[in-house]
Design a protein around this motif. Structure first.
Motif, short mmCIF file in Angstrom:
data_model
loop_
_atom_site.label_atom_id
_atom_site.label_comp_id
_atom_site.label_asym_id
_atom_site.label_seq_id
_atom_site.Cartn_x
_atom_site.Cartn_y
_atom_site.Cartn_z
N ARG A 160 -17.17 -9.02 2.55
CA ARG A 160 -16.55 -10.26 2.07
C ARG A 160 -15.98 -10.08 0.67
NH1 ARG A 160 -20.77 -12.70 5.15
NH2 ARG A 160 -22.21 -12.62 3.39
N LEU A 161 -16.70 -9.36 -0.20
CA LEU A 161 -16.18 -9.10 -1.54
C LEU A 161 -14.90 -8.27 -1.47
CD1 LEU A 161 -19.35 -8.41 -3.72
CD2 LEU A 161 -17.84 -10.41 -3.78
N ALA A 162 -14.86 -7.30 -0.54
CA ALA A 162 -13.65 -6.51 -0.36
C ALA A 162 -12.49 -7.40 0.11
CB ALA A 162 -13.90 -5.39 0.65
N ASP A 163 -12.78 -8.37 0.96
CA ASP A 163 -11.74 -9.30 1.41
C ASP A 163 -11.19 -10.12 0.25
OD1 ASP A 163 -11.69 -8.56 4.07
OD2 ASP A 163 -13.22 -10.01 4.68
N TRP A 164 -12.06 -10.55 -0.66
CA TRP A 164 -11.58 -11.29 -1.83
C TRP A 164 -10.70 -10.41 -2.71
CZ3 TRP A 164 -11.44 -16.29 -2.06
CH2 TRP A 164 -12.37 -17.05 -1.37
N GLY A 165 -11.05 -9.14 -2.83
CA GLY A 165 -10.20 -8.22 -3.58
C GLY A 165 -8.85 -8.03 -2.92
N ARG A 166 -8.85 -8.00 -1.60
CA ARG A 166 -7.58 -7.87 -0.86
C ARG A 166 -6.71 -9.11 -1.06
NH1 ARG A 166 -6.57 -10.22 3.64
NH2 ARG A 166 -8.78 -10.56 4.11
#
Length: 238
Positions: A145-151
């Motif tokens: 989920r944190l990676a999705d926010w970065g994306r």
């Protein structure tokens, strides 16, 4: 964290989040042994549930509510890096005797189920292993989920970023009717201004009436430059 008694004495078996929650998925006998150490607590908007660098003595699982995830930079200031919600587990570093690696602040009121670590650390290997396996799964999901926010932060245009953020919030809140944080929080998360968020929300409001794909929402970003500012409703339909 504000310490309130659990409302109604509800147990994991009564909880609608049981199948998604790492505590609810544990063997009933394991949960029964920890019952006296498991507490449901309420939190208020603006409360810090976990602060980076501080010692942790419990694992908290979000039952209801939305949190802003922050990470302190080299400048000593905590910067938003994502959002967390239903069934997010806080406190995993404590099992490795490490301080908190992230800060979590509530942007809506809510509730958490808190498990003191003492009975877990003193439990048998089978109980510990079951809990740690479920916690590891939750950590993998949280990292994704944190990676999705970065994306999302790399999407071109505020409308596209906000559309992606709304889809993430819908997943966190497990609803297509999203309870929004303030314009200030959204602006900080997307590294933009409150005015830009208000204009983007006004455009996205035109898509109400059914769930739309992020791709369709992104098509509206070209019109954001000329759209008038507008106040977003508390709930925005996707």
């Amino acid at each position: 964290m504000t310490d309130h008694p659990s409302s109604g004495g509800h147990t994991c078996n009564d909880c609608a989040c049981q199948q998604q929650c790492l505590l609810g998925r544990l063997d009933p006998q394991t949960r029964a042994g920890w019952r006296g150490h498991l507490t449901e607590r309420r939190f208020r908007k603006g409360e810090m549930l976990q602060r980076q660098g501080e010692s942790i003595h419990s694992v908290q699982v979000v039952k209801i509510g939305t949190l802003l995830v922050q990470r302190r930079g080299d400048d000593g200031v905590e910067h938003p890096v994502g959002m967390a919600g239903c069934c997010e587990a806080l406190g995993a570093p404590a099992l490795l005797q490490q301080p908190a690696d992230l800060s979590y602040v509530a942007v809506t009121p809510g509730r958490v189920c808190q498990l003191d670590l003492a009975p877990l650390l003193g439990a048998g290997r089978q109980s510990q292993g079951e809990f740690l396996l479920e916690l590891a799964r939750e950590q993998l999901n949280a990292n994704a989920r944190l990676a999705d926010w970065g994306r999302i932060a790399r999407i071109r245009g505020v409308v596209g970023q906000l559309a992606g953020a709304l889809l993430q919030l819908a997943e966190l809140q497990r609803s297509t009717l999203v309870r929004l944080p303030s314009h200030t929080v959204l602006a900080a998360l997307l590294a933009t201004t409150r005015e830009s968020v208000a204009r983007a929300l006004a455009l996205l409001a035109l898509t109400r009436g059914g769930r739309r794909s992020a791709a369709n929402l992104y098509q509206a970003r070209a019109a954001a430059r000329t759209a008038p500012a507008a106040q977003a409703p508390v709930h925005a339909a996707l």
